[in-house]
Design a protein around this motif. Structure first.
Motif, PDB file in Angstrom:
ATOM      1  N   GLN A   1       0.839  -1.190   0.000  1.00 47.25           N
ATOM      2  CA  GLN A   1       0.000   0.000   0.000  1.00 47.25           C
ATOM      3  C   GLN A   1       0.878   1.245   0.000  1.00 47.25           C
ATOM      4  OE1 GLN A   1      -3.023   0.210   3.070  1.00 47.25           O
ATOM      5  NE2 GLN A   1      -4.370   1.181   1.588  1.00 47.25           N
ATOM      6  N   ALA A   2       0.507   2.208  -0.834  1.00 42.46           N
ATOM      7  CA  ALA A   2       1.237   3.471  -0.916  1.00 42.46           C
ATOM      8  C   ALA A   2       1.065   4.235   0.392  1.00 42.46           C
ATOM      9  CB  ALA A   2       0.713   4.291  -2.087  1.00 42.46           C
ATOM     10  N   HIS A   3       2.019   5.105   0.688  1.00 36.63           N
ATOM     11  CA  HIS A   3       1.957   5.884   1.926  1.00 36.63           C
ATOM     12  C   HIS A   3       0.883   6.961   1.876  1.00 36.63           C
ATOM     13  CE1 HIS A   3       5.418   3.879   3.567  1.00 36.63           C
ATOM     14  NE2 HIS A   3       6.087   4.112   2.446  1.00 36.63           N
ATOM     15  N   GLU A   4       0.523   7.405   0.671  1.00 37.29           N
ATOM     16  CA  GLU A   4      -0.524   8.417   0.507  1.00 37.29           C
ATOM     17  C   GLU A   4      -1.162   8.242  -0.868  1.00 37.29           C
ATOM     18  OE1 GLU A   4       1.939  12.302  -0.753  1.00 37.29           O
ATOM     19  OE2 GLU A   4       2.371  11.546   1.258  1.00 37.29           O
ATOM     20  N   PRO A   5      -2.281   8.896  -1.098  1.00 36.88           N
ATOM     21  CA  PRO A   5      -2.921   8.785  -2.424  1.00 36.88           C
ATOM     22  C   PRO A   5      -1.975   9.233  -3.538  1.00 36.88           C
ATOM     23  CG  PRO A   5      -4.430   9.785  -0.861  1.00 36.88           C
ATOM     24  CD  PRO A   5      -3.093   9.694  -0.174  1.00 36.88           C
TER      25      PRO A   5
ATOM     26  N   GLN B   1       3.691  -1.024 -14.414  1.00 34.51           N
ATOM     27  CA  GLN B   1       3.302  -0.459 -13.127  1.00 34.51           C
ATOM     28  C   GLN B   1       1.847  -0.843 -12.890  1.00 34.51           C
ATOM     29  OE1 GLN B   1       5.564   1.439 -11.172  1.00 34.51           O
ATOM     30  NE2 GLN B   1       6.950   0.611 -12.727  1.00 34.51           N
ATOM     31  N   GLU B   2       1.512  -1.298 -11.692  1.00 37.43           N
ATOM     32  CA  GLU B   2       0.155  -1.713 -11.379  1.00 37.43           C
ATOM     33  C   GLU B   2      -0.326  -0.992 -10.121  1.00 37.43           C
ATOM     34  OE1 GLU B   2      -0.601  -6.034 -11.772  1.00 37.43           O
ATOM     35  OE2 GLU B   2       1.535  -6.153 -12.290  1.00 37.43           O
ATOM     36  N   TYR B   3      -1.555  -0.494 -10.189  1.00 39.37           N
ATOM     37  CA  TYR B   3      -2.174   0.202  -9.062  1.00 39.37           C
ATOM     38  C   TYR B   3      -3.566  -0.366  -8.833  1.00 39.37           C
ATOM     39  CZ  TYR B   3       1.505   3.704  -9.175  1.00 39.37           C
ATOM     40  OH  TYR B   3       2.715   4.334  -9.108  1.00 39.37           O
ATOM     41  N   LEU B   4      -3.947  -0.454  -7.579  1.00 36.73           N
ATOM     42  CA  LEU B   4      -5.254  -0.981  -7.205  1.00 36.73           C
ATOM     43  C   LEU B   4      -5.825  -0.125  -6.082  1.00 36.73           C
ATOM     44  CD1 LEU B   4      -7.401  -3.284  -7.397  1.00 36.73           C
ATOM     45  CD2 LEU B   4      -6.042  -4.503  -5.683  1.00 36.73           C
ATOM     46  N   TRP B   5      -6.953   0.511  -6.341  1.00 44.12           N
ATOM     47  CA  TRP B   5      -7.664   1.297  -5.346  1.00 44.12           C
ATOM     48  C   TRP B   5      -8.894   0.504  -4.919  1.00 44.12           C
ATOM     49  CZ3 TRP B   5      -5.507   3.177  -9.747  1.00 44.12           C
ATOM     50  CH2 TRP B   5      -4.637   4.267  -9.647  1.00 44.12           C
ATOM     51  N   TYR B   6      -9.291   0.658  -3.662  1.00 43.68           N
ATOM     52  CA  TYR B   6     -10.468  -0.072  -3.179  1.00 43.68           C
ATOM     53  C   TYR B   6     -11.236   0.802  -2.203  1.00 43.68           C
ATOM     54  CZ  TYR B   6     -13.312  -3.980  -1.529  1.00 43.68           C
ATOM     55  OH  TYR B   6     -14.356  -4.810  -1.220  1.00 43.68           O
ATOM     56  N   ASP B   7     -12.520   0.945  -2.465  1.00 46.84           N
ATOM     57  CA  ASP B   7     -13.423   1.687  -1.587  1.00 46.84           C
ATOM     58  C   ASP B   7     -14.167   0.663  -0.732  1.00 46.84           C
ATOM     59  OD1 ASP B   7     -15.307   3.238  -0.341  1.00 46.84           O
ATOM     60  OD2 ASP B   7     -16.113   4.126  -2.168  1.00 46.84           O
TER      61      ASP B   7
ATOM     62  N   TRP C   1     -14.320   5.767 -14.304  1.00 45.02           N
ATOM     63  CA  TRP C   1     -13.007   5.884 -13.663  1.00 45.02           C
ATOM     64  C   TRP C   1     -13.083   7.098 -12.735  1.00 45.02           C
ATOM     65  CZ3 TRP C   1      -9.338   2.420 -13.376  1.00 45.02           C
ATOM     66  CH2 TRP C   1      -8.052   2.785 -12.966  1.00 45.02           C
ATOM     67  N   ASP C   2     -13.443   6.852 -11.483  1.00 40.85           N
ATOM     68  CA  ASP C   2     -13.801   7.906 -10.534  1.00 40.85           C
ATOM     69  C   ASP C   2     -12.552   8.536  -9.908  1.00 40.85           C
ATOM     70  OD1 ASP C   2     -14.984   9.576  -8.683  1.00 40.85           O
ATOM     71  OD2 ASP C   2     -16.410   8.071  -7.988  1.00 40.85           O
ATOM     72  N   ARG C   3     -11.965   9.477 -10.616  1.00 41.87           N
ATOM     73  CA  ARG C   3     -10.719  10.112 -10.164  1.00 41.87           C
ATOM     74  C   ARG C   3     -10.884  10.833  -8.827  1.00 41.87           C
ATOM     75  NH1 ARG C   3      -9.283  12.678 -15.997  1.00 41.87           N
ATOM     76  NH2 ARG C   3      -8.520  10.762 -16.943  1.00 41.87           N
ATOM     77  N   ASP C   4     -12.040  11.462  -8.631  1.00 46.69           N
ATOM     78  CA  ASP C   4     -12.256  12.193  -7.380  1.00 46.69           C
ATOM     79  C   ASP C   4     -12.197  11.253  -6.179  1.00 46.69           C
ATOM     80  OD1 ASP C   4     -12.529  14.598  -8.717  1.00 46.69           O
ATOM     81  OD2 ASP C   4     -14.710  14.428  -8.862  1.00 46.69           O
ATOM     82  N   LYS C   5     -12.904  10.153  -6.255  1.00 46.82           N
ATOM     83  CA  LYS C   5     -12.911   9.198  -5.144  1.00 46.82           C
ATOM     84  C   LYS C   5     -11.536   8.544  -4.986  1.00 46.82           C
ATOM     85  CE  LYS C   5     -16.636   6.921  -4.132  1.00 46.82           C
ATOM     86  NZ  LYS C   5     -17.751   5.962  -4.120  1.00 46.82           N
ATOM     87  N   MET C   6     -10.915   8.197  -6.119  1.00 46.61           N
ATOM     88  CA  MET C   6      -9.614   7.524  -6.070  1.00 46.61           C
ATOM     89  C   MET C   6      -8.530   8.434  -5.486  1.00 46.61           C
ATOM     90  SD  MET C   6      -9.986   5.711  -9.753  1.00 46.61           S
ATOM     91  CE  MET C   6      -8.285   5.304  -9.929  1.00 46.61           C
TER      92      MET C   6
END
Length: 149
Positions: free
Chosen positions: A93-97, A130-136, A110-115
């Motif tokens: 997990q990244a240290h910040e968004p 490079q791979e990124y995964l966001w989860y709400d 692709w909800d940039r605001d929420k991400m």
């Protein structure tokens, strides 16, 4: 009067023939493009990236043109399935968004605001994918990005 009828019949025949020719050319063009750039359906793209993950509401955008490429996926999954993805891909997990991951594509799902408020999981090395995964957690919505440099 007869010449007008003959002209009209000739005109209709030419128009219909042009439409058929245009349709056949379009089919031939699409077949040629698929030979060069194979088209995968959304489920195939997902299956290539993730195994043994149950999902719903899958949306996929791919851009394979040019020297680099990107795949954007949005889907719903359980927290357990999210952890499977993180473990399988050895993500941390990244240290910040991540603010710098902005692309010119304007994709409604692709909800940039929420991400921008979520710390993503990520993996990859310099000069590799490079791979990124966001989860709400509230909506169980995941957004996955892979791109090459």
């Amino acid at each position: 009067m007869t010449s007008r009828i003959v002209s009209l019949i000739l005109f209709v025949t030419v128009c219909c023939s042009c439409h058929r020719i245009k349709h056949k050319l379009s089919q031939a063009k699409n077949a040629a493009i698929e030979k060069v750039l194979p088209v995968e359906n959304d489920k195939q793209v997902f299956a290539r990236r993730f195994q043994h993950v149950t999902y719903t509401n899958l949306k996929v955008y791919t851009d394979y043109l040019g020297a680099d490429y990107k795949e954007l996926l949005s889907f719903n999954c359980s927290p357990a399935d999210l952890q499977k993805i993180v473990a399988d891909k050895h993500m941390v997990q990244a240290h910040e968004p991540e603010e710098g991951l902005v692309f010119a594509d304007n994709i409604s799902w692709w909800d940039r605001d929420k991400m921008s408020k979520i710390r993503p999981y990520k993996c990859g090395k310099d000069f590799e994918d490079q791979e990124y995964l966001w989860y709400d957690n509230a909506t169980m919505q995941a957004w996955y990005l892979v791109y090459s440099l």
